[in-house]
Design a protein around this motif. Structure first.
Motif: not given
Length: 238
Positions: A21-22, A78, A24-26, A28-29, A19
């Motif tokens: 380490d990721n 998109w 930023l991606t999680l 915003f995703g 959680w």
């Protein structure tokens, strides 16, 4: 506290976790999915209001999610986002902005040397495998980020054109007018209005970020210079 953590006085790195380490991606995703769901609900309500005015049967949420109206609204956003990143990635190879952390240092315009990019003979043990090659694989990998962003832009713009043709055709039929072909829709005012209104906002945002980051700061953000950096410091991240 163990001796290992205090013996040499050095600060220990924070413990790794999926959680953290990721994050930023999680984050915003997850936010993307929430906002997309909100768009679906609001879009269905607005679309059903238009159908009610025309005396037509309203759509369920599932039917709206499968409709061309929802598809074109999503894909037109998109494609503009992917265009923004494609232009930004390629543009910042050569284009500079004195004092901005969004720019490379002023003496590094261009693709830089193999040593600076750690490719070929200058690749390190932890470098990606294709970075150490000397053939087409290195050329492809060294431009892969921009190429994928360009591909995503083209695909999403194509999807917008197809969905837009169907959505515009439905509007024409409700007004007892003949729908347009895909080719005719590509040169229509509706298609280009949808595209250009998104493009101009993305380009404005990039330009604003480039110049405002020269003079303004956000402590702790890699998108900002350190708070105490001079306005002329270029390519320095906080």
């Amino acid at each position: 506290m163990s001796d290992a953590s205090v013996g040499d006085g050095r600060e220990q790195p924070p413990r790794s976790s999926f959680w953290r380490d990721n994050g930023l991606t999680l984050a915003f995703g997850g936010a993307f999915l929430v906002v997309l769901a909100g768009q679906a609900l609001a879009g269905r309500a607005g679309f059903n209001e238009d159908l009610a005015v025309d005396g037509l049967q309203q759509l369920t949420l599932g039917e709206y999610l499968m409709s061309s109206d929802f598809a074109v609204d999503v894909t037109e956003n998109w494609q503009s986002e992917f265009l923004q990143f494609f232009l930004y990635i390629f543009g910042t190879v050569w284009l500079l902005q004195r004092g901005s952390p969004e720019s490379k240092p002023l003496h590094k315009a261009g693709t830089e040397s193999d040593e600076e990019q750690r490719v070929g003979a200058h690749a390190r043990a932890d470098s990606p495998r294709w970075a150490g090659t000397r053939d087409w694989r290195q050329n492809l990998y060294s431009r892969s980020l921009g190429a994928v962003m360009a591909l995503l832009f083209v695909l999403s713009w194509l999807a917008q054109s197809v969905a837009g043709t169907a959505a515009y055709g439905e509007q024409q039929l409700r007004q007892l007018q003949p729908p347009l072909s895909w080719g005719a829709y590509l040169v229509s005012a509706d298609f280009w209005s949808r595209s250009l209104q998104n493009w101009q906002s993305e380009l404005l945002a990039v330009a604003a970020m480039a110049i405002l980051s020269v003079y303004l700061r956000q402590r702790g953000s890699p998108e900002s210079k350190p708070v105490g950096s001079s306005h002329t410091s270029t390519g320095v991240e906080g």
